[in-house]
Design a protein around this motif. Sequence first.
Motif, PDB file in Angstrom:
ATOM      1  N   LYS B   2       0.853  -1.192   0.000  1.00  0.00           N
ATOM      2  CA  LYS B   2       0.000   0.000   0.000  1.00  0.00           C
ATOM      3  C   LYS B   2       0.889   1.243   0.000  1.00  0.00           C
ATOM      4  O   LYS B   2       2.018   1.189   0.476  1.00  0.00           O
ATOM      5  CB  LYS B   2      -0.907  -0.006   1.237  1.00  0.00           C
ATOM      6  N   ARG B  41       0.841  -6.870   2.218  1.00  0.00           N
ATOM      7  CA  ARG B  41      -0.219  -5.955   2.635  1.00  0.00           C
ATOM      8  C   ARG B  41      -0.691  -6.251   4.053  1.00  0.00           C
ATOM      9  O   ARG B  41      -1.831  -5.978   4.416  1.00  0.00           O
ATOM     10  CB  ARG B  41      -1.406  -5.984   1.643  1.00  0.00           C
ATOM     11  N   SER B  44       0.521  -1.513   6.951  1.00  0.00           N
ATOM     12  CA  SER B  44       0.338  -0.356   6.069  1.00  0.00           C
ATOM     13  C   SER B  44       0.687   0.928   6.811  1.00  0.00           C
ATOM     14  O   SER B  44      -0.173   1.741   7.115  1.00  0.00           O
ATOM     15  CB  SER B  44      -1.103  -0.303   5.546  1.00  0.00           C
TER      16      SER B  44
END
Lengths: 795, 265
Positions: B2, B41, B44
């Motif tokens: 991200k 992921r 983040s």
Amino acid sequence: MGNVIGIGAAPKRKEDQRFLTGRGNYVSDIKRPGMTAGVFVRSPHGHAVLRGIDKSAALASPGVIAVLTGDDVADDGLGSLPCGWGITDAKGVPMKEPPFPMLAQDKVRFVGDMVAFVIAETPEQANAGAELLKIDYEVLSSVVGVLEAVRPDAPQLFDDVPNNICCDWELGDKAAVETAFKKAAHVAKLSLVNNRLIGNPMEPRAAIAEYEPGTDRFTLWTTSQFPHVVRFLMGALVLNIPQHKLRVVAPDVGGGFGVKQFHYGEEAVITWAAKRVMRPVKWVASRSEGYVSDRHGRDHVTEAELALDETGKFLAFRVNTLANMGGYLSTFGPNIPTNLYGPLLGGVYTTPAIYCNVKVVFTNTVPVDAYRGAGRPEATFVLERIVDVAASEMGIDRVELRRRNMIPKEAYPYQTPVLVQYDSGDPMGCLDGALVAADVKNFGVRKAASASKGKFRGLGYSTYVEACGLAPSRFAGRLGARGGLYESATVRVHPTGQVTVMIGTHNHGQGHETTFAQIVSDKLGVAFENVDIVFGDTDRVQFGMGTYGSRSLVVGGAALSKATDKVIVKGKKIAAHLLEASEADIQFEAGKFSVAGTDRIKTFEEIAGAAYVPHDYPLEVLEPGLEEQAYYDPVNFTYPGGCHIAEVEVDPETGTVTLVNYTAVDDVGTVINPMIVEGQLHGGIVQGVGQALFENAVYDEGSGQLLSGSLMDYCMPRADHLPMMKVATHSTLCTHTPMGVKGCGEVGTIGSPAAVINAVVDALSHLGVTHVDMPATPNRIWRLLQNASLPVAAE
Amino acid sequence: MKPFAYHQPGQIPDAAKLLTSIEDSKLVAGGMTLIPTLKQRLASPVALVDLSKLGSLKGIADEGATITIGAMTPHAVVAASKLVQTKIPGLAALASMIGDPAVRSRGTIGGSVANNDPAADYPAGVLGLGATIITSTREIAADKFFLGLFETALEPSEIITAIRFPVPLKAGYAKFKAPASRYALVGVFVAKFADGVRVAVTGAGPGVFRVPPMEAALSGNFDASAIAAIKIDTDGLTSDIHAEADYRAHLVTVMAKRAVDAALS
């Protein structure tokens, strides 16, 4: 002008020029104009009812172009992923064949089952969109093990598959086996687990699809071992795309091992999606995604019994196996633990009666299908293990017991009681060669040296045979194959004498571009560098069945040999005309056509030139051009085999097994390129050693979570796990393939697990250990030693 | 991965200030744990504060009775250091066993210690040697630093700058590698000082820990035989698909013996 490099030579591999200089062309290297990125949303549950999917937040996410689900698949009237084999039970009742939708409908049946496909401008946007999908699951209990799945109270995957049994399959003469057991002086029994494996090719799966509205054609680039079969299955049976409107390309592929020889739902979804969004769509799996979606291998639970007379002659062999199919039927799934397993239970022995029952069982796990060896390593493991058990129980030396039952060289062709007829072989010769190469006579000295360090040393044998060169189509058809298993080759001679071969097999590490070029160079007398091999593109290559089951050289090479012979036949006709001689008097040797008994010659290049500039040419009776095609359907399987001897050292303090020596003497028939054969044997052995000592796919019963879902928890064999291996060939020639070849792609994987485990059991036999399940990890060995009947102390 | 902001400060106070001022910011040293986590992921952070431009965090200093290793010193440098090999060969050996060559070239001692992975090697060396963790604001004794699974005594904006190791009379490390990951299934660091022996274990439980009965036995007789009969309680030890707690407990004794042998060799 380069040189002819023919059969038996060991040139460096042609393809390595591009691989070693970073010039390979893999699917993930390919970029198409306007390309979008897709990600699959997969079930986090082993078993759940799919109650609904809310796409709205995902669709509103930046860059997201489309979100496709099982409902869209149903709305478009698309087909189920097909199974390429239909097996039947003892009464002739077809297997249960529930639909396998490319995106889940109503239910998910394994962790990794595909639920949705999100397409966006970039992979990051697709991932972000995927995280916003709201999927409503009603979680159900999962069942992951075969023993649990067939219990009456087990969770049921399909409403119409009672007890999760897909098929109750059998082979052999049950009554004859029962009679033989009644007469037996000794019955050896063995219960074992053949551990579940994950193939882990270096390159993860990937695909790109594109639709061209101008021609109404689709192109799919995919990491496949058999692009034509993907085109057929996907086009004809899933997406309803006419074959001439669909091109499937499998460019350079970084390893397959079976994992890439299936038609996957991802391929169908991506191809379908490309037209839906009218832009190219690309997907590249992560390693973690591969773990929960690449088809797994093995996963058997088996009970075996071997009946022997008082001299140790095998009277009968009975095997009952539960084989895990996972959540759905994959392309070859039900064929692997049945037709590629039962017929191999005769091994290299004269056992007169064999019976095998296999219950093929659905569970909440990734679908199970072919993995290097596919059924034959499982058969070899059962047989070679129980021979050791019998030898130990009867007090007969393991090698001697094998000799007493081995098929003598003179007895070939040999008809087994389980369908197959071995055309050729010399298992005793392989055994004798291996005993010398492994220096078995000095094993006692090495064992004593290990003991002085507090280690236990063991020696293990595996004398085995396999069936490969898949496959005689008529025979396979009788067993339930829904396709043919021939192979094709086109030899295109250019006007200047160079050659391009189009072949239906697929090269993804096997060295085909080298081996096949050697065959052409040898037969046509053309320089090795002047032969190129083209494969993997349905627009460039005639229909072919691809690469699996050690078939490329055996079946594809045979087609190539036939096509090359046709070129020579035509060349002779042209030469006869140019040399004003009778066709019967024309000889072809070392690239030259000559009139027998004269010095009148035409070179291969001159004949090629004449074929394309036919000024002086028998146009009345012969077409111009020099290009020939052949299809070859084998008359039998081929039966490579051999003897593997593993030597291990066990550290009783930690339970660590170290493979210290490994010897393989294999009969692979004619060897085209000994360097490539040696590499295939090395690679195959390492994968078998991986199964024996390291690899294990572990699921959590109940939740269906894959606990060994990454390279951090799933142990692949590595260079420092292995000794230098001694491999040699002791070949008898196959009697029915054009060049006497038998294939070598899987022998290593088939022969080695039993050799390694037999060695581990041998090392621990003085402690009363009679069997070790795979993988023989330190934890497992240590635990076994805690429960062993004698003290562990080696001092 | 991200999106995140990326900072590369040149001074330690600047790095600390970024950490304080940006909520959900994270330090990145070698990135051997953080980068894979970002790629999956699973994390983040809003911002990454990269320590790689802080030259003062690199290098190994000889202070006679101690050695100080800068937090950003990669494992490969520690493994190859003539100074470490001469004065604390067990620590150089430990560094040479971490991960693979790529990990050893990128991964740093500060990153490993701050992360406190329960199966990492360095925590065993740091605790076994009774080292001192030097941070942007204070010095913390190893015995007070490791607080269990991925937990340390570090404050949110505190940055490890170096680790100071006392030079022992003898020290050794023995590691039983987890078959797949090659992290320590069990790793034991043993160090002998004039005033006693320290034994630290990694991999076996949720965090690195000492084994007082072994320390007492080895203080009396620094020989593997002194601890051969000492059994470790399985309570609190890890069980997973690779090893149950009783096997880990057994391995602690085996690896401790081998660490003593390594120290004496």
